[in-house]
Design an enzyme around this catalytic site. Structure first.
Site, PDB file in Angstrom:
ATOM      1  N   CYS A   1       0.836  -1.208   0.000  1.00 28.18           N
ATOM      2  CA  CYS A   1       0.000   0.000   0.000  1.00 28.18           C
ATOM      3  C   CYS A   1       0.868   1.254   0.000  1.00 28.18           C
ATOM      4  O   CYS A   1       1.596   1.492  -0.948  1.00 28.18           O
ATOM      5  CB  CYS A   1      -0.990  -0.025   1.158  1.00 28.18           C
ATOM      6  SG  CYS A   1      -2.252   1.267   1.016  1.00 28.18           S
TER       7      CYS A   1
ATOM      8  N   HIS B   1      -4.240  -4.417  -0.322  1.00 28.28           N
ATOM      9  CA  HIS B   1      -3.881  -4.957   0.993  1.00 28.28           C
ATOM     10  C   HIS B   1      -3.940  -6.484   0.979  1.00 28.28           C
ATOM     11  O   HIS B   1      -5.031  -7.046   1.081  1.00 28.28           O
ATOM     12  CB  HIS B   1      -4.831  -4.416   2.054  1.00 28.28           C
ATOM     13  CG  HIS B   1      -4.598  -2.974   2.351  1.00 28.28           C
ATOM     14  ND1 HIS B   1      -3.649  -2.551   3.232  1.00 28.28           N
ATOM     15  CD2 HIS B   1      -5.160  -1.859   1.834  1.00 28.28           C
ATOM     16  CE1 HIS B   1      -3.643  -1.225   3.279  1.00 28.28           C
ATOM     17  NE2 HIS B   1      -4.546  -0.774   2.435  1.00 28.28           N
TER      18      HIS B   1
ATOM     19  N   GLU C   1      -3.242  -8.468   3.276  1.00 29.03           N
ATOM     20  CA  GLU C   1      -3.736  -8.955   4.572  1.00 29.03           C
ATOM     21  C   GLU C   1      -5.255  -8.875   4.665  1.00 29.03           C
ATOM     22  O   GLU C   1      -5.851  -9.424   5.586  1.00 29.03           O
ATOM     23  CB  GLU C   1      -3.059  -8.187   5.714  1.00 29.03           C
ATOM     24  CG  GLU C   1      -3.571  -6.773   5.978  1.00 29.03           C
ATOM     25  CD  GLU C   1      -3.039  -5.717   5.018  1.00 29.03           C
ATOM     26  OE1 GLU C   1      -2.394  -6.076   4.011  1.00 29.03           O
ATOM     27  OE2 GLU C   1      -3.282  -4.514   5.270  1.00 29.03           O
TER      28      GLU C   1
END
Lengths: 197, 251
Positions: free
Chosen positions: A77, A179, A181
């Site tokens: 990011c 992202h 995650e």
């Protein structure tokens, strides 16, 4: 294997640590030179504003350390944007690992394109071991107002307003604008593939 | 292509899900973590947790729950309900929430939106607006839609956007619970007015309602609770339906 997650004043670090935990990785959050230099893998997360983040990195002298690292390195990011040359966000000079400029989305009509670009979008033209086991046009989760321009280092692109660099690679440096995650199984696979490098 | 988001909403009280949740595969029907995991596995694009715990001393429970959810799921989630200070937000974001949503606190003190956006970034500040039509005009309501304010919904939406909100969660109190469809007219009006995404909420009863809110209502995301909890509309079927209707969906 030890994974160093670079600690600085960026949001969403906790989520990155949880994701690594789910993958069974031994991750530590640190801004210590020695720990970062000797780690097997380094992850540079981020969410926030570019000039503030750069100021913090300079205070900690991490701006000098990061470009010199030799182990597999993953900027996520804002971490992707900070590895570029320059960001339009508050006219910020970044780390310069990638000779790429970071620009703000400038849609002609807000009816067609909201900014920030929020939500799940597909990654295309995949060309890297990071995508092992993934299909073209897999979906990942984005939240950003600035994007990295396409370049020879682009390894996947996403279309929003225009085609931009979704993921990049140069030497030991890998980056991703979305992202991982928060990108479900696709994101976990990309993280796992990075850990397998 | 950017897809339209489907967002199940879980009501939380004292760290447990409330409202009857009818999932046969749930071992513990009140465990928000288990339910969140199921929705995430089924293809929900995001989750919203709305805390309706009345007492302040139970807030710690919420932070603990947020940590458990963040550890268990790999999609973004928003936490709302009773958040009124920058400190509240800090606790929840540090616990692992991706976004927070504020409602009454923003109406009471609009400056709080600027403070939160500045401190944490607009991307994690969702402003929830409960709207109700009164004699042809749309007014913001607080306290679960019971208390009218003098704020006109359109003007308030514009103001929260200018103050730095990252998204708007627009609930039509006229449509909420009716299962007669989303409030497409005001959703479209507000979505077209603003540069930030609008999440539509209230009124989902069937799959066509979702198609309508994305096309007619110009919503960027749609939120619903009971139709998902009671399995009236399974998320995989909804995603597949939308995809076949030409709505960009993550499937």
């Amino acid at each position: 294997m030890e994974v160093a997650v670079i600690k600085y004043n960026a949001g969403n670090v906790q989520s990155v640590l949880y994701a690594l935990e789910r993958l069974g990785a031994n991750a530590i959050l640190t801004d210590d030179f020695e720990r970062i230099s000797t780690a097997d893998k380094v992850i540079f997360p981020g969410q926030g504003e570019a000039s503030t983040a750069m100021r913090y990195l300079k205070e900690k002298k991490l701006d000098l350390l990061i470009p010199e690292l030799k182990q597999p390195f993953f900027g996520v990011c804002l971490g992707q944007q900070l590895l570029c040359e320059h960001s339009e966000e508050n006219d910020t000079t970044c780390l310069g690992v990638f000779p790429v400029k970071v620009k703000r989305f400038q849609p002609e009509s807000i009816n067609e394109f909201k900014v920030p670009h929020v939500g799940w979008n597909s990654i295309s033209d995949l060309r890297s071991p990071l995508f092992e086991g993934l299909n073209e046009d897999s979906f990942v989760y984005y939240v950003h107002s600035y994007y990295c321009e396409l370049s020879e280092h682009t390894i996947a692109s996403t279309n929003y307003v225009l085609d931009f660099a979704a993921l990049m690679h140069k030497d030991n440096f890998y980056t991703m604008q979305a992202h991982p995650e928060k990108s479900g199984l696709v994101g976990e696979r990309i993280l796992q593939n990075f850990l397998n490098l | 292509m950017l897809t339209k988001r489907i967002i199940p909403c879980l009501d939380i009280k004292d760290g447990r899900t409330v409202k009857g949740v009818n999932f046969v595969q749930l071992r513990d029907a009140g465990d928000p973590v288990e339910l969140a995991k199921i929705y995430s596995d089924e293809g929900a694009d995001e989750l919203v947790f709305l805390d309706i715990t009345a007492t302040v001393d139970k807030r710690k429970t919420l932070a603990d729950l947020v940590t458990k959810v963040a550890k268990a799921i790999n999609i973004p989630f928003t936490v709302g309900g009773g958040i009124s200070t920058v400190e509240d937000v800090k606790v929840l974001l540090n616990a692992g929430a991706d976004k927070i949503s504020i409602n009454s606190a923003a109406v009471k003190n609009p400056e709080i939106i600027n403070q939160m956006a500045q401190e944490f970034g607009s991307q994690c500040v969702v402003v929830a607006i409960d709207t109700r039509n009164v004699d042809g005009l749309d007014f913001v309501h607080t306290h679960g839609g019971r208390k009218p304010t003098i704020l006109q919904t359109q003007a308030w939406a514009k103001e929260v956007c200018e103050r730095g909100a990252g998204e708007i969660l627009l609930t039509s109190m006229d449509h909420d619970g009716t299962k007669a469809g989303f409030a497409n007219e005001i959703t479209a009006e507000i979505s077209a007015m603003l540069s930030i995404p609008v999440i539509a909420s209230g009124g989902a009863g069937n799959m066509e309602h979702f198609k309508d809110v994305f096309t007619v209502g110009k919503a960027d995301a749609a939120l619903a609770a009971s139709i998902f909890h009671f399995k009236e509309i399974p998320i995989p079927s909804l995603k597949s339906y939308l995809h076949h209707q030409g709505i960009p969906s993550r499937i």
